[in-house]
Design an enzyme around this catalytic site. Structure first.
Site, mmCIF file in Angstrom:
data_model
loop_
_atom_site.group_PDB
_atom_site.id
_atom_site.type_symbol
_atom_site.label_atom_id
_atom_site.label_comp_id
_atom_site.label_asym_id
_atom_site.label_seq_id
_atom_site.Cartn_x
_atom_site.Cartn_y
_atom_site.Cartn_z
ATOM 1 C CB ALA A 9 12.754 10.193 57.778
ATOM 2 C CG ASP A 62 15.315 16.965 45.267
ATOM 3 O OD1 ASP A 62 14.098 17.038 45.772
ATOM 4 O OD2 ASP A 62 15.856 17.864 44.489
ATOM 5 C CB SER A 141 1.276 23.195 57.668
ATOM 6 O OG SER A 141 1.404 24.532 58.346
ATOM 7 C CE1 TYR A 154 5.994 24.789 55.391
ATOM 8 C CE2 TYR A 154 4.013 25.441 56.331
ATOM 9 C CZ TYR A 154 5.010 24.616 56.292
ATOM 10 O OH TYR A 154 5.008 23.424 57.237
ATOM 11 C CB ALA A 156 -0.002 28.010 47.794
HETATM 12 P P1 NAP Z 1 12.765 20.055 59.290
HETATM 13 O O1 NAP Z 1 13.362 19.841 60.411
HETATM 14 O O2 NAP Z 1 13.425 20.984 58.341
HETATM 15 O O3 NAP Z 1 12.716 18.653 58.339
HETATM 16 C C1 NAP Z 1 12.507 18.458 57.053
HETATM 17 C C2 NAP Z 1 13.284 17.384 56.402
HETATM 18 O O4 NAP Z 1 12.852 17.272 55.052
HETATM 19 C C3 NAP Z 1 14.604 17.225 56.494
HETATM 20 O O5 NAP Z 1 14.814 15.969 56.769
HETATM 21 C C4 NAP Z 1 15.075 17.735 55.067
HETATM 22 O O6 NAP Z 1 16.419 17.184 54.968
HETATM 23 C C5 NAP Z 1 14.028 16.970 54.107
HETATM 24 N N1 NAP Z 1 13.840 17.761 53.064
HETATM 25 C C6 NAP Z 1 13.826 18.764 52.289
HETATM 26 N N2 NAP Z 1 13.823 19.072 51.169
HETATM 27 C C7 NAP Z 1 13.797 17.611 50.537
HETATM 28 C C8 NAP Z 1 13.707 17.276 49.594
HETATM 29 N N3 NAP Z 1 13.876 17.672 48.288
HETATM 30 N N4 NAP Z 1 13.883 15.602 49.271
HETATM 31 C C9 NAP Z 1 14.083 14.779 50.383
HETATM 32 N N5 NAP Z 1 13.985 15.292 51.700
HETATM 33 C C10 NAP Z 1 13.875 16.610 51.934
HETATM 34 O O7 NAP Z 1 11.457 20.335 59.268
HETATM 35 P P2 NAP Z 1 10.175 19.734 60.208
HETATM 36 O O8 NAP Z 1 9.946 20.653 61.145
HETATM 37 O O9 NAP Z 1 10.629 18.255 60.763
HETATM 38 O O10 NAP Z 1 9.232 19.525 59.279
HETATM 39 C C11 NAP Z 1 8.729 18.133 58.704
HETATM 40 C C12 NAP Z 1 7.074 18.623 57.882
HETATM 41 O O11 NAP Z 1 6.359 19.057 59.120
HETATM 42 C C13 NAP Z 1 7.417 19.602 56.826
HETATM 43 O O12 NAP Z 1 6.508 18.847 55.779
HETATM 44 C C14 NAP Z 1 6.776 20.685 57.625
HETATM 45 O O13 NAP Z 1 6.352 21.686 56.461
HETATM 46 C C15 NAP Z 1 5.846 20.103 58.565
HETATM 47 N N6 NAP Z 1 5.385 20.938 59.477
HETATM 48 C C16 NAP Z 1 6.321 21.326 60.598
HETATM 49 C C17 NAP Z 1 5.711 22.273 61.350
HETATM 50 C C18 NAP Z 1 6.823 22.839 62.534
HETATM 51 O O14 NAP Z 1 6.319 23.503 63.373
HETATM 52 N N7 NAP Z 1 7.791 22.134 62.512
HETATM 53 C C19 NAP Z 1 4.509 22.795 61.294
HETATM 54 C C20 NAP Z 1 3.570 22.154 60.628
HETATM 55 C C21 NAP Z 1 4.186 21.517 59.475
HETATM 56 P P3 NAP Z 1 17.537 17.751 55.249
HETATM 57 O O15 NAP Z 1 17.560 18.733 56.124
HETATM 58 O O16 NAP Z 1 18.477 16.913 55.437
HETATM 59 O O17 NAP Z 1 18.133 18.229 53.788
#
Ligand code: NAP
Length: 246
Positions: A9, A62, A141, A154, A156
């Protein structure tokens, strides 16, 4: 006060969900990756949440590591008292065509996007069982529903998130714990900002609404799924994609 724990978050969709649930009146536990940069971003999110008059506490972990999830869940319980809603949002991409993808790139995405869900559920479900109430929302997703070239890892991981959602809904329904997933399409976040412009334009041709979604449009569906308004909804996947697939 009800408590919501949101993983990943510190930015993007997770940060937006934390703020929306704070606005809805939840005390929020803001999970972030254990790095200085993520901690600083999470603190900013917490400040914005507190502006709604609720408690907001940051927890470094993590989520791909079972021991770190266990510690975090204990700490959330101690500091905030309960866990009424869990939003499994943390996720990463390591996009490449199958022919070029390394084993490390495959394993990294499975660990953060899929194994993390198991880690969180193992620790949070017993808490919700004792409370005799719980709401779980997993962020999947459209790639997990339909597959996507360049995202075998991704796709999978997100396909697994959907089947895990249904399994937990079946195992815990009688315990008054609901478990649903949302499947976003193309949403404006740091994750999609890095995609090539021509790819983004081409992808929009498949979206009925011809625009990207905003993180707030994912957060509003999550808000419904953790609320009493969705009390008889479980094991479902709600696509938030502006009509990507019909
Ligand atoms: P994002 O901006 O890259 O945010 C991902 C978040 O996950 C970041 O806060 C990141 O932390 C955190 N994170 C990554 N690895 C982690 C770990 N090992 N432990 C704890 N936190 C971790 O991506 P988003 O677009 O907001 O995506 C959020 C969710 O929505 C994801 O599950 C993504 O697959 C899904 N999603 C996104 C889209 C899209 O179009 N954006 C579409 C479908 C699904 P830091 O960056 O601070 O390291």
């Amino acid at each position: 006060m009800a408590v919501a724990l949101i993983t990943g978050a510190s930015q993007g969709i997770g940060a937006c969900i934390a703020k929306r649930l704070a606005k809805d009146g939840f005390d929020v536990a803001i999970n972030h990756f254990p790095s200085e940069e993520s901690a600083a971003k999470a603190l900013e999110v917490a400040k914005e949440c507190e502006a709604f008059g609720v408690k907001a506490v940051c927890f470094a972990a993590d989520v791909s590591k079972m021991a770190e999830c266990e510690e975090m869940v204990k700490a959330v319980k101690e500091q905030l008292g309960s866990i009424d809603a869990l939003v499994n949002n943390a996720g990463i991409t390591r996009d490449k065509l199958l022919a070029r993808m390394s084993e490390d790139e495959y394993d990294a995405v499975i660990a953060v996007n899929q194994k993390s869900i198991f880690n969180m559920l193992k620790n949070v479900c017993p808490v919700m069982m004792k409370q005799k109430h719980g709401r779980i929302v997993n962020i999947a997703s459209v790639a997990g529903l339909y597959g996507n070239p360049g995202q075998i890892n991704y796709s999978a991981s997100k396909g697994a998130v959907i089947s895990m959602t249904k399994t937990v809904a079946k195992e815990y329904g009688r315990k008054n714990i609901t478990c649903n997933a949302v499947a976003p399409g193309f949403i404006h976040t740091p994750m999609t900002d890095v995609l090539a412009e021509d790819y983004k334009t081409k992808m929009l041709e498949a979206v009925a609404m011809r625009r990207y979604g905003e993180p707030e449009e994912v957060a509003s569906v999550v808000s419904f799924l953790v609320s009493e308004d969705s009390s008889y909804v479980t094991g479902q996947v709600i696509e938030i994609s502006g009509g990507l697939s019909m």
